[in-house]
Design a protein around this motif. Structure first.
Motif, PDB file in Angstrom:
ATOM      1  N   THR A 236       0.825  -1.209   0.000  1.00  0.00           N
ATOM      2  CA  THR A 236       0.000   0.000   0.000  1.00  0.00           C
ATOM      3  C   THR A 236       0.858   1.257   0.000  1.00  0.00           C
ATOM      4  OG1 THR A 236      -1.793  -1.159   1.138  1.00  0.00           O
ATOM      5  CG2 THR A 236      -1.805   1.248   1.251  1.00  0.00           C
ATOM      6  N   LEU A 294      -7.847  -6.281  -3.771  1.00  0.00           N
ATOM      7  CA  LEU A 294      -6.679  -5.403  -3.709  1.00  0.00           C
ATOM      8  C   LEU A 294      -5.822  -5.547  -4.963  1.00  0.00           C
ATOM      9  CD1 LEU A 294      -5.589  -5.932   0.026  1.00  0.00           C
ATOM     10  CD2 LEU A 294      -7.068  -4.151  -0.929  1.00  0.00           C
ATOM     11  N   LEU A 303      -8.654   1.375  -4.390  1.00  0.00           N
ATOM     12  CA  LEU A 303      -7.857   0.737  -3.348  1.00  0.00           C
ATOM     13  C   LEU A 303      -8.410   1.071  -1.967  1.00  0.00           C
ATOM     14  CD1 LEU A 303      -5.359  -0.917  -2.524  1.00  0.00           C
ATOM     15  CD2 LEU A 303      -4.079   1.230  -2.479  1.00  0.00           C
ATOM     16  N   TYR A 369       0.444  -7.271  -3.901  1.00  0.00           N
ATOM     17  CA  TYR A 369      -0.769  -7.844  -3.323  1.00  0.00           C
ATOM     18  C   TYR A 369      -0.924  -9.325  -3.651  1.00  0.00           C
ATOM     19  CZ  TYR A 369      -2.158  -3.092  -2.109  1.00  0.00           C
ATOM     20  OH  TYR A 369      -2.210  -1.835  -1.568  1.00  0.00           O
TER      21      TYR A 369
END
Length: 417
Positions: A236, A294, A303, A369
């Motif tokens: 992230t 994701l 997201l 991810y």
């Protein structure tokens, strides 16, 4: 009808140790993100940053249960204060080494010693358990503690990332150390609610709580769950940086924690009948499935929504896990048992963040991810494989009983959980 959350705070001393615990566990959410941001701000790679945070987590995984075992034997005040000073000094050394450009191996040396940091959340949950063991209020207390955990992850990541990216690189970890020392000193000063220690001479069984087959299933599952957390953290932050705003990474992680926090609040107000084990397996499976969106995120708004939805499964699963620990671990080893769950998470976070750092450097943020999805699948597989061990008492251990002779484990299946 009065709120069950308000009812648990009618007991004297609960507000104080809750506030101290909130401050003391803030570093749980700040150190990893703070070190990641610090290292990359100082010119290091995501692989190096992930390796350092992984080292801290692995060291905590090895040392944390031993610290908690000493707490069970000697009490919180006598053990936590020296352990905290060692951890604070080590993190300080890590910051100095990074700022001065010392060789990378020195960063890892300080990271190893920094693993001495105590599991403050386990210490607070042990206090709740001592107050409300074998009562419905314990479910509410565990739910509240999961909410506190998520509040830390709502505030901590953006605070650490913002401080390190916007003030000076070491700012996030510095503030985390201040929170740790302040919270632990305050908590250990509140001796009225401190659980009674269980010195070795008072019980003949000196073995680890990890002897429990049920606890081993929970810990193994949470290694994979921790890999989810570690991989999502790194991916992230990298995703936000690729899209032009690195500081948003911490905000998005706060959105993830916010979803979990809301779910924890609702879960704590609900009353369940039947066994807790099936709910736990459903929760683990839901966490695994929620990782899929994701990987499909192509922009920041998508997201954010995907992270919020995936967070809804976290707190209910953690609350149920704590109830299962209380059923599978003897009272004299409860703090150690709870810390083993934190250890499993720490090992998983270390693996997840390290592997994801390499994946991000090699193939981009969104590919990171893939690690999250793989970890989720592994967690579900272990949960299903070990389900039967959770449905029977730990071998060689006698479950705790209430005044009527009913086992704690059976109560977790029959009473409000």
């Amino acid at each position: 009808m009065p709120s069950p959350y308000r009812a648990i705070f009618a007991t004297p001393g609960t507000k104080g140790f809750t506030a101290a615990g909130l401050i003391g566990r803030m570093p749980l959410s700040m150190v990893g993100i703070g070190v990641l941001t610090m290292v990359t701000e100082l010119g290091g790679s995501y692989a190096l940053a992930g390796g350092i945070t992984a080292t801290i987590a692995l060291s905590a995984a090895a040392v944390g249960p031993q610290v908690s075992r000493l707490v069970d034997q000697h009490g919180q005040r006598r053990v936590l204060r020296p352990a905290t000073l060692i951890a604070a000094a080590s993190v300080t050394g890590l910051l100095i080494a990074a700022a001065q450009g010392w060789p990378s191996w020195t960063l890892f040396v300080f990271a190893v010693v920094a693993g001495c940091v105590p599991s403050v959340g386990s210490m607070v949950r042990a206090r709740w358990t001592a107050l409300f063991r074998d009562t419905p209020q314990l479910h509410t207390a565990y739910s509240f503690e999961s909410i506190v955990d998520e509040l830390c992850f709502i505030v901590g990541p953006p605070l650490a990332a913002t401080l390190s990216a916007g003030w000076f690189p070491e700012a996030g970890p510095v503030v985390a150390v201040v929170f740790l020392v302040t919270g632990v000193w305050w908590l250990t000063a509140l001796t009225a609610t401190e659980p009674e220690p269980h010195p070795r001479h008072e019980h003949s069984d000196l073995s680890s709580a990890l002897r429990s087959p049920g606890l081993r299933v929970l810990v193994a599952t949470f290694v994979a769950t921790g890999a989810i957390f570690g991989s999502v953290d790194v991916a992230t932050l990298a995703f936000a940086e690729e899209h032009g705003n690195k500081s948003l990474g911490g905000v998005f992680l706060a959105v993830w924690a916010f979803g979990s926090c809301l779910a924890g609040i609702v879960f704590g107000l609900m009353h369940f009948k039947g066994k807790a084990e099936p709910r736990w397996v459903v929760g683990i499976s839901a966490m695994a499935v929620s990782m899929i969106p994701l990987l499909l995120a192509g922009n920041l708004p998508f997201l954010a929504v995907a992270l919020f939805v995936s967070g809804l499964a976290i707190a209910p699963t953690m609350i149920t896990t704590m109830a299962l620990i209380e059923a599978h671990v003897p009272h004299a080893k409860l703090t150690e048992g709870m810390t083993w769950i934190s250890t499993g998470l720490a090992v998983g976070i270390a693996l997840g963040s390290s592997v994801t750092g390499w994946v991000v450097d090699a193939a981009g943020a969104r590919t990171g991810y893939v690690v999250s999805i793989s970890a989720g699948a592994a967690a579900a597989a272990v949960a299903f494989a070990g389900y039967r061990r959770l449905t029977r008492p730990a071998q060689g251990e006698e479950p705790a009983t209430d005044g009527d002779g009913d086992s704690t484990e059976r109560q977790h299946g029959d009473r409000v959980a």
